[in-house]
Motif scaffolding. Sequence first.
Motif, short mmCIF file in Angstrom:
data_model
loop_
_atom_site.label_atom_id
_atom_site.label_comp_id
_atom_site.label_asym_id
_atom_site.label_seq_id
_atom_site.Cartn_x
_atom_site.Cartn_y
_atom_site.Cartn_z
N GLY B 126 0.81 -0.93 0.05
CA GLY B 126 -0.56 0.03 0.47
C GLY B 126 0.84 1.36 0.43
O GLY B 126 0.94 2.39 -0.72
N ALA B 127 1.71 1.15 0.53
CA ALA B 127 3.13 2.84 1.11
C ALA B 127 3.55 3.46 -0.47
O ALA B 127 3.58 4.08 -0.70
N THR B 128 3.85 1.38 -0.68
CA THR B 128 4.78 2.44 -2.31
C THR B 128 4.85 2.43 -3.13
O THR B 128 4.70 2.50 -4.26
N ARG B 129 2.54 1.79 -3.25
CA ARG B 129 1.92 2.69 -4.22
C ARG B 129 1.63 3.70 -4.50
O ARG B 129 2.01 4.53 -5.48
N THR B 130 1.44 3.49 -3.17
CA THR B 130 0.66 5.60 -2.90
C THR B 130 2.16 6.21 -3.02
O THR B 130 1.57 7.53 -3.77
N SER B 131 3.25 5.82 -3.10
CA SER B 131 3.85 6.86 -3.34
C SER B 131 4.73 7.10 -4.42
O SER B 131 4.79 7.46 -5.42
N THR B 132 4.97 5.69 -5.30
CA THR B 132 4.51 5.54 -6.77
C THR B 132 3.41 6.95 -7.58
O THR B 132 3.52 7.27 -8.53
N ALA B 133 2.39 6.24 -6.97
CA ALA B 133 0.94 7.00 -7.53
C ALA B 133 1.66 8.97 -7.32
O ALA B 133 1.21 9.74 -8.47
N PHE B 134 1.62 9.42 -6.29
CA PHE B 134 2.62 10.97 -6.00
C PHE B 134 4.05 10.95 -7.38
O PHE B 134 3.42 11.91 -7.90
N ILE B 135 4.49 10.61 -6.98
CA ILE B 135 5.49 10.13 -8.21
C ILE B 135 5.19 10.92 -9.65
O ILE B 135 5.62 10.92 -10.75
N ALA B 136 4.64 9.58 -9.77
CA ALA B 136 4.28 9.32 -11.02
C ALA B 136 3.27 10.34 -11.92
O ALA B 136 3.48 10.93 -12.65
N PHE B 137 2.52 10.74 -10.99
CA PHE B 137 1.13 12.44 -10.99
C PHE B 137 2.53 13.17 -11.33
O PHE B 137 2.39 14.06 -12.36
N GLY B 138 3.87 13.67 -10.34
CA GLY B 138 4.15 14.68 -10.63
C GLY B 138 4.89 14.35 -11.65
O GLY B 138 5.26 15.78 -12.89
N PHE B 139 5.40 13.04 -12.18
CA PHE B 139 6.37 13.20 -12.98
C PHE B 139 5.23 13.34 -14.91
O PHE B 139 5.63 14.59 -15.56
N ILE B 140 4.08 13.51 -14.40
CA ILE B 140 3.76 13.84 -15.52
C ILE B 140 3.23 14.93 -15.66
O ILE B 140 3.09 15.90 -16.65
N TRP B 141 2.91 15.74 -14.78
CA TRP B 141 2.87 16.76 -14.53
C TRP B 141 3.53 17.85 -15.38
O TRP B 141 3.86 18.54 -15.89
N PHE B 156 13.23 24.37 -11.59
CA PHE B 156 11.72 23.79 -10.58
C PHE B 156 12.08 25.81 -9.65
O PHE B 156 11.71 26.25 -8.19
N ASP B 157 12.15 26.77 -11.24
CA ASP B 157 12.84 27.73 -9.92
C ASP B 157 11.44 28.91 -11.07
O ASP B 157 11.58 29.96 -10.56
N ARG B 158 10.71 28.57 -11.26
CA ARG B 158 9.25 29.08 -11.42
C ARG B 158 8.30 28.75 -10.82
O ARG B 158 8.10 27.16 -10.11
N PRO B 159 7.30 29.24 -9.65
CA PRO B 159 6.38 28.53 -9.06
C PRO B 159 5.12 28.34 -9.26
O PRO B 159 4.48 27.18 -8.80
N GLU B 160 4.58 28.47 -11.11
CA GLU B 160 3.65 27.21 -12.12
C GLU B 160 4.22 25.65 -10.88
O GLU B 160 3.87 24.49 -11.23
N SER B 161 6.35 25.33 -11.23
CA SER B 161 6.26 24.38 -10.84
C SER B 161 6.74 23.02 -9.36
O SER B 161 6.40 22.43 -8.77
N TYR B 162 6.18 24.53 -8.77
CA TYR B 162 5.79 24.08 -6.92
C TYR B 162 4.90 23.06 -6.33
O TYR B 162 5.47 22.44 -6.23
N GLY B 163 4.03 23.39 -7.54
CA GLY B 163 3.17 22.20 -7.19
C GLY B 163 3.38 20.28 -7.37
O GLY B 163 3.63 19.49 -6.56
N ALA B 164 4.28 20.56 -8.48
CA ALA B 164 4.56 18.89 -9.41
C ALA B 164 5.55 18.78 -8.18
O ALA B 164 5.87 17.78 -7.83
N ALA B 165 6.48 20.08 -7.16
CA ALA B 165 7.94 19.13 -6.32
C ALA B 165 7.09 19.13 -4.70
O ALA B 165 7.61 18.15 -4.69
N LEU B 166 6.00 19.83 -4.89
CA LEU B 166 4.83 19.16 -3.74
C LEU B 166 5.09 17.51 -3.69
O LEU B 166 4.54 16.72 -2.95
N LEU B 167 4.15 17.29 -5.04
CA LEU B 167 3.80 16.37 -5.33
C LEU B 167 5.37 15.07 -5.32
O LEU B 167 5.12 14.09 -4.29
#
Lengths: 217, 611, 317
Positions: B126-141, B156-167
């Motif tokens: 469960g943990a590792t799937r969740t982690s992959t999901a977050f990372i995959a979303f971030g990568f697609i973004w 990542f120096d622009r504010p638009e990319s902060y969301g992906a960085a957070l993911l």
Amino acid sequence: MILNLFEMVVFGASFTAILIAGATHLRVNLALYSVQTLFIGFATAMTAHAHADDMGIYGIACAITILKGLIVPVCLVMAIDKIRIQSDAASIIPAPLAMHLTIVFLGLSYLLVRGLPVPLEFSRGWPGATAAISLVFSGLVLMLTRRIAISQIVGFLIIENGIYLFALTQTHGMPMIVEMGVLLDVLVGVMISGLLVFKIQHSFEHIDVTRLTQLKD
Amino acid sequence: MIALALLSIDTPMAWQGPGFLAVGPWSFTFVIDRLSALFLALLGTVGIASALFSPRYLRHLDSRMNSSLYWAAYCLFVLSMMLVFVSGDGVTFLVFWELMALSSTVLVSSEHTLHRVQRATIIYLGATRTSTAFIAFGFIWLYSMFHSWRFSDWCFDRPESYGAALLLMIGFCIKAGIWPFHIWLPYAHPAAPTPVSALMSGVMIKTAVYGVVRILLLGNLNCAAIGYLAVTLGVVSAFWGVLFALVQNDLKRLLAYSSVENVGLIFTCIGIAILSRSVGVPEVAALGLAAGLFHCLSHGFFKTLLFFGAGSIDVAAHTIELGQLGGLVRQMPWTMSCFVLGAVGICALPPLNGFPGKWLLYQSLFRNVWLSSSLIDRGLCLAIICILAVVGGLALACFAKAVAVIFLGVPRSKQSGAASEGSSGMVCAQVFLAIGCVALGLTVPQILLLVKPVCDLAVHTNSHIESAFTVDLRVTAIALIVLVLALSKLVLSGSQVRISRTWDCGFGPLGPRTQVTSDSFAQPVARIFRPILRYKLEFELTGTDRRHFPEKIRVKPNMVSLLEQRVYLPLLSIVSKLAKSLVKLQAGSIHLYLIYLCVTLILLLQLGTLL
Amino acid sequence: MNYGAADTVVAWIVSLFSGFLLPILLIGTIRKVKARLQNRVGPPIFQALFDLVKLFRKKQTVSSTVSWIFKWNGAINLSVMLLLALSVPWLCYKPVSLGADLFFVLYLLALSRFSTVLAAMDAGSAFGAFGASREVTISTLVEPALVLALASIGILTQSSDLDAIFSFSNAALSNTSGIWLLVGTAVILAGLVELSRMPVDDPTTHLELTMVHEAMILECSGPNLAMLECSQLLRMAILFGLSAQCFLHSIPCVWTMTIVSQGIIHVILMFVIASCVATFESVAVKLQWRKVPEFIAYCLTMSLIAGLIAVGGSLVK
């Protein structure tokens, strides 16, 4: 950082407030409160000196030292003797943590004061305001984290000291008559609350404020 | 032993330095630079050691598991970790990241007949799937933002990319076992076979650190908020982890919680690096990054060593319950010495390898106090120094307890009395890592020289990191050894020694049951931190005169994990309720399924027109 | 500051002499003052030295269950303390600069604690283990106070090197009595706890249920015990010396004096501290174990305020 005498005095006052938040012994607390009031009185005297030896402010200093620094603690010690309770118990968080919390509040008040429009012609503005706000916070913390009603009174007195110090350092001194009125109010307030504590103890056999919800009926 | 051959080649390869090699038809890009080389070296060392350790350990578990499956999954696991460290773009990274997660799941479930292991496998999965999901979303973004999968194109120096960085940050936090996502570690580590838990704790959770450094830090992330997040979560998990480690009675659970602590420290370092770079203090950023990388290496070494110690004890005494062990120093001198070295390392005591990382972290915080311009940052750094000091004290308590209860005193059970040193392979693996720990401690300037290019790259200036470590551990070590030898030669050699019983107050000989247990050792600390631990002691006295002469005393320490009870269980029950309502969809009728297919097709087509 | 060769030789002699003599004189003073306050004559001031000599010549009694950790513990402790005594600026004059980093020093102290704790549990005796358990509890609480206290001056001097912190060259610190006083108080309070003195632990009783340090070394005897006692004395001298340094720095006029007079005032201050500790021990009672964290909280308060001043103060400048 080089502290001058005035800054040392006002921070000495907030230091005693921090120690009061940590000590659970009621007599020690009252002694510390009396020291704190001495500091405040001294600060008042120094302000008087800065205002070309204004005799009125000197008078207030004397009155504060005698009334709040001597008579009020003695009254409360008498109340403690009557109800035969020596030490207080912590209610929400342990006393040492409350002490550390007041230190954090001291830092916070420093931050707050930096954002405050302090009258700049007065070099005592920022240390005085920092110490004053931290006194208010410390009094609040003390009132929040203690059980025995005496501590609530001490907390209230500390808050009063803080408000007075704020007024002293941010203005050119309050009119003597106002200050005297406040002093009198405090004195009467303490006496009444001392009596009340005794009464509550008499009729409820405890003065634990966390259990005073019974009074609401 | 295939693994051994496979692993021995990757260590030399790791030192080839910067170079590009593109393999495969389309986008399998691999990049090896200094950063991956560092992690590959760690993987190589730990991998070799655990391959050395495995054969004898597997014989111990022989009846319960399939050893050919184990070796296949093991090789796949190591290989995929290696490829994660060298992958140069998002897709490659994700592919091997998944492969790593799945192969490690197979390894965790080696003893899948046990209920405990099944539970652990589910939680881990469960943990590792969740982690992959977050990372995959971030990568697609990120792909939709930069139209490239390459790490080097992401910025990542622009504010638009902060969301992906957070993911990405959250995804990596889950994988690393950072509070409050650490919940899988204390289940997965005890369930997995020891060599696997060593690899997972020593290397696999570092892949998350690698990911953060590679993608976020080298991607010029300059968002102070994410730095604050990393620092806060790191400090909380360091404190939380060590506190829970202290009160554990299962050695592997203890080590798992201590991994939470150490990975928390590493995240604190990285967080400080991100934070201070974004507010413009590159000097501190370089120190923080160096501290993080060094601590990754050294934690990989000593944690693996300690896990091997736990494995040897498991093989020898058939238990790793602290309450059953004791007095193993006489039967297992090698394991004991190596374990003590590992404990000294993990408590960050000089002159071993735990100290430099901790020192660099302290220094980065300390310098931030006067270099940073914001008053809140300064206060925060000073507060963290304070908390880290508590964490250090707790770690010392925790590992002093572990060493003392396992190895010192007299045996607490028959099994531990009958234990003996394991095979030469197991001892070799431990000695190898212990030497590694000592060597890492004594060659700090050299290691920092290796780390320097990464730090320079991260802060875009010459970081002078190689001269940052001003404590000379070599001189200290030599001085200490010389002094100890001289003193014992001078003082102790001449004196006569009389062997006697341990002082028993004249009540007669002491037995195994009069010794302090692991619970009673931890009790004073646990009492102080009981609001966090939810620690309770239950007493039960029975007998006629209960107060003075109780016939029977039963004491039971009780501790509940607040996070598990209050947050995760309700969350899980919500999920399972939702899942139950989903079950209604699956009615079994073919017509219904055809309708689903149709609806999905229409929806997908609709989605396609939208994009 | 540059010294000639003769000065270096003198500094070596003085520091070795004081390193050897001061710990014994300090404990002697404490015992003497305590005895006088209790209307006793008290032991001679060099009694600690006589005791040590006696212990060094005695036979060792060792439990049959102990391992190498126990046997090496005395030597490890004493060597760590000797190393610290050489590198930490607990005296005003230091012949050789080994560089005493603040965090390094604290972790060296932790190393000696680790060894003592393990040795205490080695014999399988519950006393030793209880002592060890209490010791790690206390040290967990004291550590942050000590770090914070020393670090807050370190912030003002912008260095974590104790030599730089306690040097008299940074004149900007000469008028900051407040922070020096606070740090000195924090260090002396932390010292009382670290040295297992009253009110945390009573070094003179042997009631096994309450003691901390004495319980840990219950199994040691002969030369091994002597080495542990030595290291304890050295630790006391170092901690008292550090706090005396803080108090010394809080007196503004000392900053302009020569190093000889600074040294003399410093040594006098150390004895004043020792007498104060003795007086405090005569009037105070040993705290109940559960009250100890409250005592340590005051120590942390001093350091927190010092830290606050350091953080805020460096901004005001």
